[in-house]
Scaffold this active site. Sequence first.
Site, PDB file in Angstrom:
ATOM      1  N   ASN A  12       0.869  -1.179   0.000  1.00 24.53           N
ATOM      2  CA  ASN A  12       0.000   0.000   0.000  1.00 24.53           C
ATOM      3  C   ASN A  12       0.904   1.226   0.000  1.00 24.53           C
ATOM      4  O   ASN A  12       1.493   1.567   1.021  1.00 24.53           O
ATOM      5  CB  ASN A  12      -0.901  -0.014   1.241  1.00 24.53           C
ATOM      6  CG  ASN A  12      -1.762   1.229   1.326  1.00 24.53           C
ATOM      7  OD1 ASN A  12      -1.803   2.042   0.402  1.00 24.53           O
ATOM      8  ND2 ASN A  12      -2.458   1.393   2.445  1.00 24.53           N
ATOM      9  N   TRP A  13       0.980   1.848  -1.169  1.00 21.98           N
ATOM     10  CA  TRP A  13       1.902   2.989  -1.297  1.00 21.98           C
ATOM     11  C   TRP A  13       1.329   4.273  -0.715  1.00 21.98           C
ATOM     12  O   TRP A  13       2.040   5.294  -0.651  1.00 21.98           O
ATOM     13  CB  TRP A  13       2.266   3.203  -2.775  1.00 21.98           C
ATOM     14  CG  TRP A  13       3.247   2.206  -3.305  1.00 21.98           C
ATOM     15  CD1 TRP A  13       3.849   1.191  -2.614  1.00 21.98           C
ATOM     16  CD2 TRP A  13       3.745   2.134  -4.648  1.00 21.98           C
ATOM     17  NE1 TRP A  13       4.700   0.488  -3.441  1.00 21.98           N
ATOM     18  CE2 TRP A  13       4.652   1.048  -4.694  1.00 21.98           C
ATOM     19  CE3 TRP A  13       3.524   2.870  -5.808  1.00 21.98           C
ATOM     20  CZ2 TRP A  13       5.325   0.689  -5.864  1.00 21.98           C
ATOM     21  CZ3 TRP A  13       4.197   2.513  -6.970  1.00 21.98           C
ATOM     22  CH2 TRP A  13       5.087   1.442  -6.990  1.00 21.98           C
ATOM     23  N   LYS A  14       0.049   4.263  -0.363  1.00 24.12           N
ATOM     24  CA  LYS A  14      -0.581   5.479   0.195  1.00 24.12           C
ATOM     25  C   LYS A  14      -0.330   6.647  -0.773  1.00 24.12           C
ATOM     26  O   LYS A  14      -0.367   6.447  -1.978  1.00 24.12           O
ATOM     27  CB  LYS A  14      -0.062   5.739   1.617  1.00 24.12           C
ATOM     28  CG  LYS A  14      -0.171   4.464   2.474  1.00 24.12           C
ATOM     29  CD  LYS A  14       0.069   4.662   3.930  1.00 24.12           C
ATOM     30  CE  LYS A  14      -0.091   3.314   4.647  1.00 24.12           C
ATOM     31  NZ  LYS A  14      -0.012   3.430   6.093  1.00 24.12           N
ATOM     32  N   HIS A 101      -9.493   1.299   4.925  1.00 24.48           N
ATOM     33  CA  HIS A 101      -8.205   1.485   5.597  1.00 24.48           C
ATOM     34  C   HIS A 101      -8.387   2.476   6.751  1.00 24.48           C
ATOM     35  O   HIS A 101      -9.169   3.420   6.646  1.00 24.48           O
ATOM     36  CB  HIS A 101      -7.162   2.008   4.608  1.00 24.48           C
ATOM     37  CG  HIS A 101      -5.782   1.980   5.163  1.00 24.48           C
ATOM     38  ND1 HIS A 101      -5.313   2.961   6.013  1.00 24.48           N
ATOM     39  CD2 HIS A 101      -4.783   1.084   5.036  1.00 24.48           C
ATOM     40  CE1 HIS A 101      -4.075   2.666   6.365  1.00 24.48           C
ATOM     41  NE2 HIS A 101      -3.725   1.527   5.789  1.00 24.48           N
ATOM     42  N   GLU A 103      -6.692   4.891   7.733  1.00 29.44           N
ATOM     43  CA  GLU A 103      -6.473   6.309   7.372  1.00 29.44           C
ATOM     44  C   GLU A 103      -7.716   6.890   6.708  1.00 29.44           C
ATOM     45  O   GLU A 103      -8.045   8.055   6.890  1.00 29.44           O
ATOM     46  CB  GLU A 103      -5.226   6.428   6.483  1.00 29.44           C
ATOM     47  CG  GLU A 103      -3.967   6.237   7.316  1.00 29.44           C
ATOM     48  CD  GLU A 103      -2.797   5.627   6.576  1.00 29.44           C
ATOM     49  OE1 GLU A 103      -2.793   5.616   5.332  1.00 29.44           O
ATOM     50  OE2 GLU A 103      -1.881   5.136   7.260  1.00 29.44           O
ATOM     51  N   GLU A 173      -5.202  -4.736  10.560  1.00 32.44           N
ATOM     52  CA  GLU A 173      -4.199  -3.696  10.778  1.00 32.44           C
ATOM     53  C   GLU A 173      -4.514  -2.961  12.077  1.00 32.44           C
ATOM     54  O   GLU A 173      -5.360  -2.050  12.097  1.00 32.44           O
ATOM     55  CB  GLU A 173      -4.218  -2.689   9.617  1.00 32.44           C
ATOM     56  CG  GLU A 173      -3.888  -3.299   8.270  1.00 32.44           C
ATOM     57  CD  GLU A 173      -3.278  -2.277   7.314  1.00 32.44           C
ATOM     58  OE1 GLU A 173      -2.175  -2.546   6.826  1.00 32.44           O
ATOM     59  OE2 GLU A 173      -3.884  -1.224   7.075  1.00 32.44           O
ATOM     60  N   GLY A 179       2.576   2.521  10.785  1.00 34.62           N
ATOM     61  CA  GLY A 179       3.541   3.615  10.651  1.00 34.62           C
ATOM     62  C   GLY A 179       4.223   4.007  11.944  1.00 34.62           C
ATOM     63  O   GLY A 179       4.845   5.065  12.026  1.00 34.62           O
ATOM     64  N   SER A 219       3.570  -1.840  10.395  1.00 35.99           N
ATOM     65  CA  SER A 219       5.019  -1.852  10.637  1.00 35.99           C
ATOM     66  C   SER A 219       5.702  -3.161  10.222  1.00 35.99           C
ATOM     67  O   SER A 219       6.644  -3.611  10.872  1.00 35.99           O
ATOM     68  CB  SER A 219       5.321  -1.514  12.100  1.00 35.99           C
ATOM     69  OG  SER A 219       4.880  -0.192  12.381  1.00 35.99           O
ATOM     70  N   GLY A 240       3.074  -1.010   4.229  1.00 40.19           N
ATOM     71  CA  GLY A 240       3.075   0.409   3.876  1.00 40.19           C
ATOM     72  C   GLY A 240       4.486   0.889   3.581  1.00 40.19           C
ATOM     73  O   GLY A 240       5.049   0.601   2.519  1.00 40.19           O
ATOM     74  N   GLY A 241       5.073   1.586   4.535  1.00 38.78           N
ATOM     75  CA  GLY A 241       6.375   2.230   4.350  1.00 38.78           C
ATOM     76  C   GLY A 241       7.449   1.346   3.710  1.00 38.78           C
ATOM     77  O   GLY A 241       8.156   1.793   2.795  1.00 38.78           O
TER      78      GLY A 241
END
Length: 257
Positions: A12-14, A101, A103, A173, A179, A219, A240-241
């Site tokens: 997930n590149w957001k 999600h 966010e 999640e 994150g 994470s 993610g990151g």
Amino acid sequence: MLRKRQPIFAANWKMYKTIQETRAFFASFFGALSEYADRKTVIAPPFTALAAAREEIGAFKRQDVSIAAQNVFFEEQGAYTGEVSLPMLQELGVEFVILGHSERRHIFGETDMGVAFKVRAVCEAGLCPILCVGERLSEREAERTNMVIGIQLAAALAALPENALHGLIIAYEPVWAIGTGKVASAEQIAQVHAFIRSWFAVHFNSALAENIRILYGGSVKLNNAAQIMGIADVDGLLVGGASLDAGEFVKIVSCEI
Ligand code: 13P
């Protein structure tokens, strides 16, 4: 280990990566990633880079990699400024859609009911929803984790017949692990994944519960990916990151499963 369900490694590149950065990512990603038959990779770039991602995957002739959208609106077309529809995504070759999600829920005020409409629309269009669920830290501390997740599942899947759920994927999640560098413990992940699987057995049936894939996100990094994949009922990762770096994500996708 012979797995019952094919694992999914999802990125997930957001709101990261331009078209140019997307093309550069795929050049190094495919330069290093072996083609695996026993796992699937799914990349969710921003909407603006979906077409470029599709082109790169086609150019490298990679059947093992698919693209996902990070959101969708449930109407096919109309006066909905700023929204994107399923036919628009299908035209781009999108096969998976991340929904609900945290966010989107917490920054953009997405509701359980909105998520439910989207899950239904995605299933009806024949794409696979990746439905995200997870508790906040205060909810975990109050020992309300299962309850919160049960409510999220019930709300999102309300009124959907079992045969509509073909292809549904769940991503657990924990909000406090996204994150933050704080990963849920193996016990916490095992407990929640088992709870989600049993929720499907109770509310649908045991065959669906056995087939549904449950990903963990929060994470995930190279140094914990294989260990998390080894936990019972974990069928993949939503990253993610650490998915933004082609070199690190290649190693995560290539981890021992
Ligand atoms: P991080 O891997 O950056 O914690 O993000 C997880 C996530 O939100 C994936 O959807």
